[in-house]
Design a protein around this motif. Structure first.
Motif, PDB file in Angstrom:
ATOM      1  N   THR A  68       2.092   6.661  -6.875  1.00 17.89           N
ATOM      2  CA  THR A  68       0.784   7.750  -7.460  1.00 17.89           C
ATOM      3  C   THR A  68       1.177   9.125  -7.127  1.00 17.89           C
ATOM      4  OG1 THR A  68      -0.576   6.998  -6.031  1.00 17.89           O
ATOM      5  CG2 THR A  68      -0.842   5.585  -7.994  1.00 17.89           C
ATOM      6  N   ASP A  69       1.891   9.265  -6.139  1.00 12.37           N
ATOM      7  CA  ASP A  69       1.827  10.620  -5.531  1.00 12.37           C
ATOM      8  C   ASP A  69       3.138  11.538  -6.449  1.00 12.37           C
ATOM      9  OD1 ASP A  69       0.167  10.304  -3.434  1.00 12.37           O
ATOM     10  OD2 ASP A  69       1.585  10.046  -2.049  1.00 12.37           O
ATOM     11  N   GLU A  96       7.747  10.786   1.750  1.00 11.29           N
ATOM     12  CA  GLU A  96       7.635   9.492   1.918  1.00 11.29           C
ATOM     13  C   GLU A  96       9.160   8.697   2.407  1.00 11.29           C
ATOM     14  OE1 GLU A  96       5.095   7.642   3.161  1.00 11.29           O
ATOM     15  OE2 GLU A  96       3.941   9.349   2.980  1.00 11.29           O
ATOM     16  N   GLU A 134       2.346   1.538  -3.548  1.00 14.08           N
ATOM     17  CA  GLU A 134       1.590   1.916  -4.386  1.00 14.08           C
ATOM     18  C   GLU A 134       1.139   3.585  -4.183  1.00 14.08           C
ATOM     19  OE1 GLU A 134      -2.221  -0.471  -3.622  1.00 14.08           O
ATOM     20  OE2 GLU A 134      -1.380  -1.851  -5.058  1.00 14.08           O
ATOM     21  N   ARG A 135       1.093   3.946  -3.095  1.00 16.82           N
ATOM     22  CA  ARG A 135       1.027   5.384  -2.734  1.00 16.82           C
ATOM     23  C   ARG A 135       2.110   6.090  -3.302  1.00 16.82           C
ATOM     24  NH1 ARG A 135      -0.107   5.241   2.423  1.00 16.82           N
ATOM     25  NH2 ARG A 135       1.924   5.838   3.161  1.00 16.82           N
ATOM     26  N   ALA A 166       0.815  -1.189   0.001  1.00 16.71           N
ATOM     27  CA  ALA A 166       0.125  -0.063  -0.216  1.00 16.71           C
ATOM     28  C   ALA A 166       0.775   1.392  -0.142  1.00 16.71           C
ATOM     29  CB  ALA A 166      -0.954  -0.056   1.267  1.00 16.71           C
TER      30      ALA A 166
END
Length: 90
Positions: free
Chosen positions: A73-74, A82, A69-70, A66
Protein backbone atom coordinates in the motif's frame (compact mmCIF):
# COMPACT_ATOMS: atom_id res chain seq x y z
CA UNK A 1 -45.86 -33.38 -13.73
CA UNK A 2 -42.86 -34.03 -15.93
CA UNK A 3 -39.43 -34.89 -14.48
CA UNK A 4 -38.04 -31.38 -15.01
CA UNK A 5 -40.87 -29.81 -13.01
CA UNK A 6 -40.36 -32.37 -10.26
CA UNK A 7 -36.64 -31.54 -10.00
CA UNK A 8 -37.42 -27.81 -9.85
CA UNK A 9 -40.04 -28.43 -7.16
CA UNK A 10 -37.60 -30.48 -5.05
CA UNK A 11 -34.91 -27.81 -5.34
CA UNK A 12 -37.41 -25.08 -4.41
CA UNK A 13 -38.66 -27.03 -1.38
CA UNK A 14 -35.10 -27.68 -0.24
CA UNK A 15 -34.16 -24.01 -0.64
CA UNK A 16 -37.22 -22.84 1.29
CA UNK A 17 -36.58 -25.39 4.04
CA UNK A 18 -32.96 -24.26 4.44
CA UNK A 19 -34.02 -20.61 4.66
CA UNK A 20 -36.65 -21.42 7.28
CA UNK A 21 -34.17 -23.56 9.22
CA UNK A 22 -31.58 -20.76 9.18
CA UNK A 23 -34.13 -18.14 10.20
CA UNK A 24 -35.61 -20.05 13.11
CA UNK A 25 -32.40 -21.74 14.24
CA UNK A 26 -33.66 -25.26 13.78
CA UNK A 27 -30.25 -26.91 13.55
CA UNK A 28 -29.62 -30.60 13.78
CA UNK A 29 -32.24 -32.85 15.26
CA UNK A 30 -29.80 -34.47 17.69
CA UNK A 31 -30.64 -33.28 21.22
CA UNK A 32 -27.11 -33.72 22.52
CA UNK A 33 -25.66 -31.26 20.02
CA UNK A 34 -28.12 -28.47 20.83
CA UNK A 35 -26.56 -25.65 22.78
CA UNK A 36 -23.16 -27.27 22.75
CA UNK A 37 -20.70 -26.26 20.12
CA UNK A 38 -17.14 -27.40 20.25
CA UNK A 39 -14.43 -25.58 18.41
CA UNK A 40 -10.94 -24.22 18.74
CA UNK A 41 -12.20 -21.09 20.50
CA UNK A 42 -13.83 -23.19 23.25
CA UNK A 43 -10.71 -25.21 24.02
CA UNK A 44 -8.33 -24.05 26.76
CA UNK A 45 -4.82 -23.18 25.64
CA UNK A 46 -2.47 -26.13 25.65
CA UNK A 47 0.76 -25.81 27.62
CA UNK A 48 3.08 -27.90 25.50
CA UNK A 49 6.20 -26.98 23.54
CA UNK A 50 4.65 -27.79 20.17
CA UNK A 51 1.77 -25.37 20.78
CA UNK A 52 4.21 -22.68 21.92
CA UNK A 53 6.31 -23.20 18.81
CA UNK A 54 3.25 -22.96 16.58
CA UNK A 55 2.08 -19.80 18.35
CA UNK A 56 5.49 -18.24 17.75
CA UNK A 57 5.40 -19.25 14.12
CA UNK A 58 1.91 -17.79 13.67
CA UNK A 59 3.05 -14.55 15.32
CA UNK A 60 6.04 -14.32 12.98
CA UNK A 61 3.85 -15.00 9.96
CA UNK A 62 1.37 -12.32 11.04
CA UNK A 63 4.23 -9.83 11.32
CA UNK A 64 5.44 -10.75 7.84
CA UNK A 65 1.95 -10.36 6.41
CA UNK A 66 1.67 -6.95 8.07
CA UNK A 67 4.95 -5.89 6.45
CA UNK A 68 3.81 -7.17 3.07
CA UNK A 69 0.49 -5.33 3.39
CA UNK A 70 2.34 -2.15 4.27
CA UNK A 71 4.69 -2.63 1.30
CA UNK A 72 1.78 -3.18 -1.06
CA UNK A 73 0.00 0.00 0.00
CA UNK A 74 3.00 2.37 0.29
CA UNK A 75 4.51 4.43 -2.50
CA UNK A 76 7.44 3.11 -4.53
CA UNK A 77 10.09 5.09 -2.61
CA UNK A 78 8.86 3.67 0.67
CA UNK A 79 8.82 0.26 -0.98
CA UNK A 80 12.51 0.59 -1.90
CA UNK A 81 13.38 1.61 1.67
CA UNK A 82 11.52 -1.35 3.11
CA UNK A 83 13.27 -3.76 0.75
CA UNK A 84 16.63 -2.37 1.82
CA UNK A 85 15.66 -2.62 5.50
CA UNK A 86 14.57 -6.24 5.03
CA UNK A 87 17.79 -7.09 3.19
CA UNK A 88 19.82 -5.66 6.06
CA UNK A 89 17.88 -7.79 8.59
CA UNK A 90 18.80 -11.04 6.84
Amino acid sequence: MNPFEMVVAIVAITAIASVVRAKYGAGSSCASSRGRRTGAADMPPADNPEADRLRGEVKALKERVAVLERLATDSSTALDREFEKLKQQD
